[in-house]
Design an enzyme around this catalytic site. Structure first.
Site, mmCIF file in Angstrom:
data_model
loop_
_atom_site.group_PDB
_atom_site.id
_atom_site.type_symbol
_atom_site.label_atom_id
_atom_site.label_comp_id
_atom_site.label_asym_id
_atom_site.label_seq_id
_atom_site.Cartn_x
_atom_site.Cartn_y
_atom_site.Cartn_z
ATOM 1 N N TYR A 54 -17.389 -38.170 -3.310
ATOM 2 C CA TYR A 54 -17.836 -39.238 -2.563
ATOM 3 C C TYR A 54 -17.964 -40.621 -3.201
ATOM 4 C CZ TYR A 54 -18.157 -36.208 1.237
ATOM 5 O OH TYR A 54 -17.902 -35.313 2.372
ATOM 6 N N ARG A 57 -14.424 -42.150 -3.409
ATOM 7 C CA ARG A 57 -14.267 -42.509 -2.327
ATOM 8 C C ARG A 57 -14.835 -43.944 -1.829
ATOM 9 N NH1 ARG A 57 -14.804 -38.108 2.121
ATOM 10 N NH2 ARG A 57 -14.017 -39.706 3.448
ATOM 11 N N GLN A 89 -15.009 -41.193 13.576
ATOM 12 C CA GLN A 89 -15.418 -40.096 12.669
ATOM 13 C C GLN A 89 -15.036 -40.559 11.224
ATOM 14 O OE1 GLN A 89 -13.199 -36.233 14.214
ATOM 15 N NE2 GLN A 89 -12.033 -38.044 15.154
ATOM 16 N N HIS A 107 -19.976 -39.237 11.817
ATOM 17 C CA HIS A 107 -19.839 -38.601 10.728
ATOM 18 C C HIS A 107 -20.612 -39.214 9.599
ATOM 19 C CE1 HIS A 107 -16.424 -35.761 12.435
ATOM 20 N NE2 HIS A 107 -17.691 -35.640 12.866
ATOM 21 N N CYS A 134 -34.726 -42.408 -5.078
ATOM 22 C CA CYS A 134 -34.774 -42.735 -3.829
ATOM 23 C C CYS A 134 -35.624 -44.200 -3.539
ATOM 24 C CB CYS A 134 -35.261 -41.856 -2.951
ATOM 25 S SG CYS A 134 -35.585 -42.046 -1.285
ATOM 26 N N SER A 175 -6.723 -35.584 14.098
ATOM 27 C CA SER A 175 -6.126 -34.211 14.284
ATOM 28 C C SER A 175 -6.253 -33.672 15.542
ATOM 29 C CB SER A 175 -5.931 -33.464 13.121
ATOM 30 O OG SER A 175 -7.413 -33.321 12.642
ATOM 31 N N ASN A 199 -1.300 -41.546 18.131
ATOM 32 C CA ASN A 199 -1.287 -40.627 17.002
ATOM 33 C C ASN A 199 0.086 -40.488 16.163
ATOM 34 O OD1 ASN A 199 -3.343 -39.245 15.170
ATOM 35 N ND2 ASN A 199 -1.920 -37.339 15.622
HETATM 36 C C1 BJW Z 1 -1.903 -41.056 11.734
HETATM 37 C C2 BJW Z 1 -1.198 -41.879 10.814
HETATM 38 C C3 BJW Z 1 -1.006 -43.158 11.076
HETATM 39 C C4 BJW Z 1 -1.988 -40.056 9.780
HETATM 40 N N1 BJW Z 1 -1.171 -43.556 12.367
HETATM 41 N N2 BJW Z 1 -2.095 -41.598 13.067
HETATM 42 C C5 BJW Z 1 -16.381 -25.350 18.598
HETATM 43 C C6 BJW Z 1 -15.381 -24.841 18.378
HETATM 44 C C7 BJW Z 1 -15.038 -24.501 16.912
HETATM 45 C C8 BJW Z 1 -15.807 -24.845 16.009
HETATM 46 C C9 BJW Z 1 -16.802 -25.653 16.182
HETATM 47 C C10 BJW Z 1 -17.005 -25.883 17.419
HETATM 48 N N3 BJW Z 1 -18.305 -26.798 17.508
HETATM 49 C C11 BJW Z 1 -18.880 -26.900 16.126
HETATM 50 C C12 BJW Z 1 -18.123 -26.096 15.381
HETATM 51 C C13 BJW Z 1 -18.167 -26.251 14.036
HETATM 52 C C14 BJW Z 1 -17.528 -27.451 13.127
HETATM 53 C C15 BJW Z 1 -15.810 -27.565 13.482
HETATM 54 O O1 BJW Z 1 -15.435 -28.398 14.020
HETATM 55 N N4 BJW Z 1 -15.203 -26.725 12.591
HETATM 56 C C16 BJW Z 1 -13.539 -26.720 12.846
HETATM 57 C C17 BJW Z 1 -13.109 -26.640 11.524
HETATM 58 C C18 BJW Z 1 -13.085 -25.662 13.842
HETATM 59 N N5 BJW Z 1 -18.018 -28.598 13.295
HETATM 60 C C19 BJW Z 1 -19.044 -28.986 12.969
HETATM 61 O O2 BJW Z 1 -19.623 -28.371 12.104
HETATM 62 C C20 BJW Z 1 -19.828 -30.245 13.279
HETATM 63 N N6 BJW Z 1 -21.119 -30.284 13.802
HETATM 64 C C21 BJW Z 1 -21.561 -29.480 14.975
HETATM 65 O O3 BJW Z 1 -20.681 -28.943 15.606
HETATM 66 O O4 BJW Z 1 -22.951 -29.510 15.025
HETATM 67 C C22 BJW Z 1 -23.483 -28.468 15.841
HETATM 68 C C23 BJW Z 1 -23.033 -28.810 17.391
HETATM 69 C C24 BJW Z 1 -22.743 -28.091 18.412
HETATM 70 C C25 BJW Z 1 -22.601 -28.508 19.674
HETATM 71 C C26 BJW Z 1 -22.517 -29.803 19.943
HETATM 72 C C27 BJW Z 1 -22.563 -30.751 19.141
HETATM 73 C C28 BJW Z 1 -23.086 -30.469 17.798
HETATM 74 C C29 BJW Z 1 -19.820 -31.362 12.118
HETATM 75 C C30 BJW Z 1 -18.383 -31.540 11.596
HETATM 76 C C31 BJW Z 1 -18.566 -32.631 10.247
HETATM 77 C C32 BJW Z 1 -17.217 -32.928 9.885
HETATM 78 N N7 BJW Z 1 -17.388 -33.759 8.654
HETATM 79 C C33 BJW Z 1 -15.829 -34.213 7.848
HETATM 80 C C34 BJW Z 1 -16.478 -35.090 6.705
HETATM 81 C C35 BJW Z 1 -17.134 -36.215 6.907
HETATM 82 C C36 BJW Z 1 -17.536 -36.796 5.615
HETATM 83 C C37 BJW Z 1 -16.083 -37.207 5.041
HETATM 84 O O5 BJW Z 1 -15.463 -38.124 5.388
HETATM 85 O O6 BJW Z 1 -16.054 -36.819 3.855
HETATM 86 O O7 BJW Z 1 -15.410 -35.252 8.940
HETATM 87 S S1 BJW Z 1 -14.630 -33.176 7.896
HETATM 88 C C38 BJW Z 1 -13.370 -34.059 8.256
HETATM 89 O O8 BJW Z 1 -12.693 -33.859 9.522
HETATM 90 C C39 BJW Z 1 -14.164 -35.587 8.382
HETATM 91 C C40 BJW Z 1 -13.368 -36.361 9.692
HETATM 92 O O9 BJW Z 1 -14.316 -37.141 10.196
HETATM 93 C C41 BJW Z 1 -13.038 -34.932 10.227
HETATM 94 C C42 BJW Z 1 -11.718 -35.138 11.388
HETATM 95 O O10 BJW Z 1 -10.677 -35.236 10.566
HETATM 96 P P1 BJW Z 1 -9.601 -36.414 11.243
HETATM 97 O O11 BJW Z 1 -10.469 -37.743 11.200
HETATM 98 O O12 BJW Z 1 -9.190 -35.839 12.713
HETATM 99 O O13 BJW Z 1 -8.660 -36.489 10.053
HETATM 100 P P2 BJW Z 1 -7.406 -35.576 9.776
HETATM 101 O O14 BJW Z 1 -6.793 -35.723 8.566
HETATM 102 O O15 BJW Z 1 -7.700 -34.189 10.254
HETATM 103 O O16 BJW Z 1 -6.152 -36.054 10.952
HETATM 104 C C43 BJW Z 1 -5.498 -37.377 10.599
HETATM 105 C C44 BJW Z 1 -4.729 -37.397 11.913
HETATM 106 O O17 BJW Z 1 -4.164 -38.958 11.979
HETATM 107 C C45 BJW Z 1 -3.464 -36.546 11.959
HETATM 108 O O18 BJW Z 1 -3.215 -35.953 13.270
HETATM 109 C C46 BJW Z 1 -2.330 -37.388 11.554
HETATM 110 O O19 BJW Z 1 -1.068 -36.951 12.084
HETATM 111 C C47 BJW Z 1 -2.679 -38.837 12.081
HETATM 112 N N8 BJW Z 1 -2.166 -39.696 11.078
HETATM 113 N N9 BJW Z 1 -1.367 -41.074 9.529
HETATM 114 C C48 BJW Z 1 -1.606 -42.608 13.125
HETATM 115 N N10 BJW Z 1 -0.332 -44.075 10.100
HETATM 116 ZN ZN ZN Z 2 -36.553 -40.454 -0.589
#
Ligand code: BJW
Ligand code: ZN
Length: 233
Positions: A54, A57, A89, A107, A134, A175, A199
């Site tokens: 972090y 970044r 996100q 996020h 802190c 994604s 996308n």
């Molecule tokens: C382009 C491009 C260009 C490239 N032009 N496009 C239900 C089912 C299954 C699992 C779960 C579920 N509910 C919860 C879960 C568990 C879990 C989860 O989803 N796991 C999966 C792996 C299955 N989720 C959680 O734990 C979440 N919390 C939670 O659910 O709490 C309880 C709850 C329950 C019920 C309701 C509500 C809440 C928390 C998730 C936290 C994610 N954290 C991260 C890190 C954040 C900090 C950091 O930045 O380091 O978030 S992980 C990472 O993934 C980051 C992103 O925000 C997130 C999404 O990624 P994103 O943005 O989609 O990026 P990519 O790389 O995946 O995709 C990029 C896309 O861009 C691609 O498609 C490319 O093609 C495209 N692209 N260049 C246009 N030029």
């Molecule tokens: Zn504190």
């Protein structure tokens, strides 16, 4: 004709600014998968590595600027005002720097620190790996103010309210691999919204959208915003 629009953005919208996405190419950071550095377990096991991820970044943010996709969404807010909500996100600040004001960071944010002791959240633009005190309680228990797997995303109440009221839901550069964000298209569609994916290539949830356009966000988003502007005149 003004419509209520919710835009969900992911790492793909910042790719053309030079910020890496999570799941493209080899999807690795110095040999680590995002799942290895973005969990509370990883932070407790190896805080130095996670802080380095972090801190790097956060520093990288200083050398990047918003691209035409961020700028187009800021122009859209000029037209739609309060009828547009950008749910990102992303933990970068490129939407704000482009001029968007109605942005929800579900996020968390790189430029914020969260204290594990007092739960305070503090604007932060420096490293956290050297265990700074802190500002709230003086403990050395600050962590990145980001949402890791297994943690509750921010502002879900605000987001869900906007989704059920939306006429149009647009997902840009995500994604569809991470929930609950990946479920927003279903929620919006069930509540009656039209849905559009912009996308680079079809996402995991592409089939759930009414319409999808594939290509770089820096081209697709300005084109789509120009279409909306033309309809709003
Ligand atoms: C382009 C491009 C260009 C490239 N032009 N496009 C239900 C089912 C299954 C699992 C779960 C579920 N509910 C919860 C879960 C568990 C879990 C989860 O989803 N796991 C999966 C792996 C299955 N989720 C959680 O734990 C979440 N919390 C939670 O659910 O709490 C309880 C709850 C329950 C019920 C309701 C509500 C809440 C928390 C998730 C936290 C994610 N954290 C991260 C890190 C954040 C900090 C950091 O930045 O380091 O978030 S992980 C990472 O993934 C980051 C992103 O925000 C997130 C999404 O990624 P994103 O943005 O989609 O990026 P990519 O790389 O995946 O995709 C990029 C896309 O861009 C691609 O498609 C490319 O093609 C495209 N692209 N260049 C246009 N030029
Ligand atoms: Zn504190």
């Amino acid at each position: 004709m003004l419509v209520k629009v919710v835009v969900l953005t992911g790492a793909g919208i910042s790719a053309e600014s030079g910020l890496a996405t999570f799941r493209d190419a080899d999807g690795l950071w110095q040999g680590h998968h995002v799942d290895d550095v973005a969990t509370p377990e990883a932070f407790h096991r190896d805080p130095a590595t996670v802080h380095r991820f972090y801190d790097d970044r956060r520093r990288e943010l200083r050398s990047v600027v918003p691209n035409p996709a961020h700028l187009a969404l800021a122009r859209l807010e000029q037209v739609l005002g309060d009828e547009l909500l950008v749910v990102t996100q992303n933990v970068d600040d490129l939407h704000e720097r482009a001029g968007s004001r109605r942005v929800v960071h579900m996020h968390g944010e790189l430029l914020s620190a969260l204290c594990d002791s007092c739960q305070g959240r503090f604007a932060w633009d420096d490293d956290l790996g050297d265990a700074p005190a802190c500002p709230g309680c003086g403990n050395d228990t600050l962590r990145p103010d980001v949402v890791w797997f297994g943690e509750m995303p921010y502002d879900l109440d605000v987001i869900e309210r906007a989704l059920v009221e939306a006429d149009l839901f647009v997902a840009i550069g995500t994604s569809g691999a991470v929930y609950p964000a990946a479920g927003f298209v279903r929620m919006a569609a069930l509540a009656g919204a039209k849905t559009l994916e912009l996308n680079l290539d079809p996402s995991e949830t592409s089939h759930l959208f009414d319409d999808a356009r594939h290509g770089p966000a820096g081209k697709l988003v300005p084109e789509w915003v120009a279409d909306v502007q033309a309809l709003s005149r």
